[in-house]
Design a protein around this motif. Structure first.
Motif, PDB file in Angstrom:
ATOM      1  N   SER A 127       0.829  -1.209   0.000  1.00 31.64           N
ATOM      2  CA  SER A 127       0.000   0.000   0.000  1.00 31.64           C
ATOM      3  C   SER A 127       0.859   1.253   0.000  1.00 31.64           C
ATOM      4  O   SER A 127       1.994   1.251   0.484  1.00 31.64           O
ATOM      5  CB  SER A 127      -0.908   0.010   1.240  1.00 31.64           C
ATOM      6  OG  SER A 127      -1.743  -1.119   1.244  1.00 31.64           O
ATOM      7  N   ALA A 128       0.272   2.331  -0.511  1.00 34.53           N
ATOM      8  CA  ALA A 128       0.997   3.603  -0.587  1.00 34.53           C
ATOM      9  C   ALA A 128       0.701   4.500   0.611  1.00 34.53           C
ATOM     10  O   ALA A 128       1.003   5.681   0.583  1.00 34.53           O
ATOM     11  CB  ALA A 128       0.643   4.325  -1.878  1.00 34.53           C
ATOM     12  N   ASP A 129       0.119   3.929   1.683  1.00 37.85           N
ATOM     13  CA  ASP A 129      -0.151   4.733   2.876  1.00 37.85           C
ATOM     14  C   ASP A 129       1.053   4.684   3.826  1.00 37.85           C
ATOM     15  O   ASP A 129       2.099   4.123   3.484  1.00 37.85           O
ATOM     16  CB  ASP A 129      -1.433   4.254   3.573  1.00 37.85           C
ATOM     17  CG  ASP A 129      -1.383   2.773   3.935  1.00 37.85           C
ATOM     18  OD1 ASP A 129      -0.290   2.179   3.898  1.00 37.85           O
ATOM     19  OD2 ASP A 129      -2.441   2.213   4.258  1.00 37.85           O
ATOM     20  N   VAL A 130       0.916   5.275   5.005  1.00 34.75           N
ATOM     21  CA  VAL A 130       2.032   5.396   5.939  1.00 34.75           C
ATOM     22  C   VAL A 130       2.579   4.026   6.339  1.00 34.75           C
ATOM     23  O   VAL A 130       3.795   3.800   6.327  1.00 34.75           O
ATOM     24  CB  VAL A 130       1.601   6.186   7.202  1.00 34.75           C
ATOM     25  CG1 VAL A 130       2.707   6.192   8.236  1.00 34.75           C
ATOM     26  CG2 VAL A 130       1.223   7.613   6.820  1.00 34.75           C
ATOM     27  N   GLU A 131       1.676   3.084   6.681  1.00 36.35           N
ATOM     28  CA  GLU A 131       2.120   1.756   7.090  1.00 36.35           C
ATOM     29  C   GLU A 131       2.793   1.014   5.938  1.00 36.35           C
ATOM     30  O   GLU A 131       3.789   0.324   6.125  1.00 36.35           O
ATOM     31  CB  GLU A 131       0.948   0.929   7.631  1.00 36.35           C
ATOM     32  CG  GLU A 131       0.421   1.375   8.971  1.00 36.35           C
ATOM     33  CD  GLU A 131      -0.692   2.410   8.837  1.00 36.35           C
ATOM     34  OE1 GLU A 131      -1.001   2.810   7.694  1.00 36.35           O
ATOM     35  OE2 GLU A 131      -1.237   2.820   9.880  1.00 36.35           O
ATOM     36  N   GLY A 132       2.233   1.160   4.736  1.00 32.08           N
ATOM     37  CA  GLY A 132       2.827   0.504   3.573  1.00 32.08           C
ATOM     38  C   GLY A 132       4.210   1.044   3.259  1.00 32.08           C
ATOM     39  O   GLY A 132       5.129   0.290   2.926  1.00 32.08           O
ATOM     40  N   GLU A 133       4.363   2.366   3.365  1.00 33.54           N
ATOM     41  CA  GLU A 133       5.672   2.990   3.123  1.00 33.54           C
ATOM     42  C   GLU A 133       6.691   2.522   4.164  1.00 33.54           C
ATOM     43  O   GLU A 133       7.831   2.195   3.826  1.00 33.54           O
ATOM     44  CB  GLU A 133       5.548   4.519   3.184  1.00 33.54           C
ATOM     45  CG  GLU A 133       4.768   5.136   2.042  1.00 33.54           C
ATOM     46  CD  GLU A 133       5.531   5.136   0.732  1.00 33.54           C
ATOM     47  OE1 GLU A 133       6.776   5.047   0.749  1.00 33.54           O
ATOM     48  OE2 GLU A 133       4.874   5.211  -0.320  1.00 33.54           O
ATOM     49  N   ALA A 134       6.278   2.471   5.430  1.00 32.75           N
ATOM     50  CA  ALA A 134       7.178   2.034   6.499  1.00 32.75           C
ATOM     51  C   ALA A 134       7.596   0.584   6.281  1.00 32.75           C
ATOM     52  O   ALA A 134       8.774   0.225   6.468  1.00 32.75           O
ATOM     53  CB  ALA A 134       6.500   2.198   7.859  1.00 32.75           C
ATOM     54  N   THR A 135       6.642  -0.256   5.884  1.00 31.57           N
ATOM     55  CA  THR A 135       6.941  -1.665   5.642  1.00 31.57           C
ATOM     56  C   THR A 135       7.891  -1.813   4.461  1.00 31.57           C
ATOM     57  O   THR A 135       8.848  -2.594   4.509  1.00 31.57           O
ATOM     58  CB  THR A 135       5.647  -2.463   5.381  1.00 31.57           C
ATOM     59  OG1 THR A 135       4.719  -2.219   6.450  1.00 31.57           O
ATOM     60  CG2 THR A 135       5.931  -3.943   5.295  1.00 31.57           C
ATOM     61  N   SER A 136       7.658  -1.051   3.398  1.00 31.89           N
ATOM     62  CA  SER A 136       8.526  -1.106   2.218  1.00 31.89           C
ATOM     63  C   SER A 136       9.947  -0.690   2.560  1.00 31.89           C
ATOM     64  O   SER A 136      10.920  -1.337   2.136  1.00 31.89           O
ATOM     65  CB  SER A 136       7.976  -0.201   1.109  1.00 31.89           C
ATOM     66  OG  SER A 136       6.760  -0.708   0.614  1.00 31.89           O
ATOM     67  N   ASN A 137      10.077   0.387   3.322  1.00 34.20           N
ATOM     68  CA  ASN A 137      11.413   0.848   3.719  1.00 34.20           C
ATOM     69  C   ASN A 137      12.121  -0.185   4.589  1.00 34.20           C
ATOM     70  O   ASN A 137      13.324  -0.431   4.430  1.00 34.20           O
ATOM     71  CB  ASN A 137      11.316   2.187   4.454  1.00 34.20           C
ATOM     72  CG  ASN A 137      10.926   3.321   3.521  1.00 34.20           C
ATOM     73  OD1 ASN A 137      11.204   3.277   2.331  1.00 34.20           O
ATOM     74  ND2 ASN A 137      10.258   4.322   4.055  1.00 34.20           N
ATOM     75  N   TYR A 138      11.376  -0.795   5.507  1.00 39.59           N
ATOM     76  CA  TYR A 138      11.963  -1.818   6.381  1.00 39.59           C
ATOM     77  C   TYR A 138      12.435  -3.013   5.551  1.00 39.59           C
ATOM     78  O   TYR A 138      13.537  -3.535   5.767  1.00 39.59           O
ATOM     79  CB  TYR A 138      10.942  -2.263   7.434  1.00 39.59           C
ATOM     80  CG  TYR A 138      11.494  -3.273   8.405  1.00 39.59           C
ATOM     81  CD1 TYR A 138      12.140  -2.867   9.567  1.00 39.59           C
ATOM     82  CD2 TYR A 138      11.395  -4.648   8.143  1.00 39.59           C
ATOM     83  CE1 TYR A 138      12.668  -3.791  10.449  1.00 39.59           C
ATOM     84  CE2 TYR A 138      11.923  -5.576   9.021  1.00 39.59           C
ATOM     85  CZ  TYR A 138      12.546  -5.144  10.172  1.00 39.59           C
ATOM     86  OH  TYR A 138      13.081  -6.067  11.036  1.00 39.59           O
TER      87      TYR A 138
END
Length: 202
Positions: free
Chosen positions: A148-159
């Motif tokens: 997802s392109a939301d905050v949680e998705g961005e955080a997960t992608s970066n991790y």
């Protein structure tokens, strides 16, 4: 005098229906009353389908997609899949969305959610260790993050990108931006920002 209410079995089924996502009290009540109006045969069919779901459906230990118990995974075992590209998604339903697009022919990895500190979902709650083990075992050359392109998705992608970097694998992300058939007047600022950042030559 006590207030009139449905018999206990109906109340219990309404309660169970209401616990499903997207179903409120009124919708749950309507569904139960609809089933009651169809007779016991309809209720028996639904009960049988739920029992079969519990008894016959499992999760592939490799990719995390749904399989019939004691059956091989049609995705992982297919000779037609591109084994060097792995697409990471949040939920099993996301696999079907990508498959129906016809745009991807590699392997999948279902995380089982995304990082969310507010919901106490940490890396240990997701299938991240399994992902890190699959990449070298399969000889994966590229991992595509389709989150997802939301905050949680961005955080997960970066991790995930940080976790996979030491493995020497190429990590990419799905392009984000303008929806097909959409105009600038219907696009929010964040989407427009992603569209401009991800522009490509023509």
């Amino acid at each position: 005098m006590p207030a009139l209410d449905y018999p206990a079995p109906i109340r219990e089924l309404i309660l169970q229906m209401k616990s499903l996502p997207g179903i409120g009290q009124r919708s749950a009540e309507r569904l139960v009353l609809w089933m009651m109006g169809r007779g016991h045969a309809r209720a028996a069919e639904l009960a049988r389908a739920l029992v079969q779901l519990e008894q016959r459906v499992g999760i592939c230990s490799e990719c995390g997609f749904f399989i019939e118990r004691d059956s091989a995974c049609g995705l992982c075992e297919s000779d037609k899949r591109q084994k060097t590209v792995l697409c990471v998604v949040e939920q099993a339903a996301d696999v079907l969305r990508l498959e129906r697009s016809g745009a991807f022919s590699g392997l999948y990895h279902v995380l089982g959610g995304r990082l969310s500190p507010l919901d106490n979902i940490t890396p240990s709650d997701l299938r991240i260790r399994e992902l890190a083990a699959r990449v070298p075992a399969l000889g994966v050359e590229e991992v595509i993050l389709a989150l997802s392109a939301d905050v949680e998705g961005e955080a997960t992608s970066n991790y995930l990108a940080d976790s996979l970097r030491p493995l020497g694998v190429k990590v990419t992300r799905l392009a984000q931006g303008m929806p097909a058939g959409g105009g600038l007047d219907h696009v929010d600022e964040m989407t427009l920002h992603h569209a401009l950042s991800g522009r490509r030559a023509m």
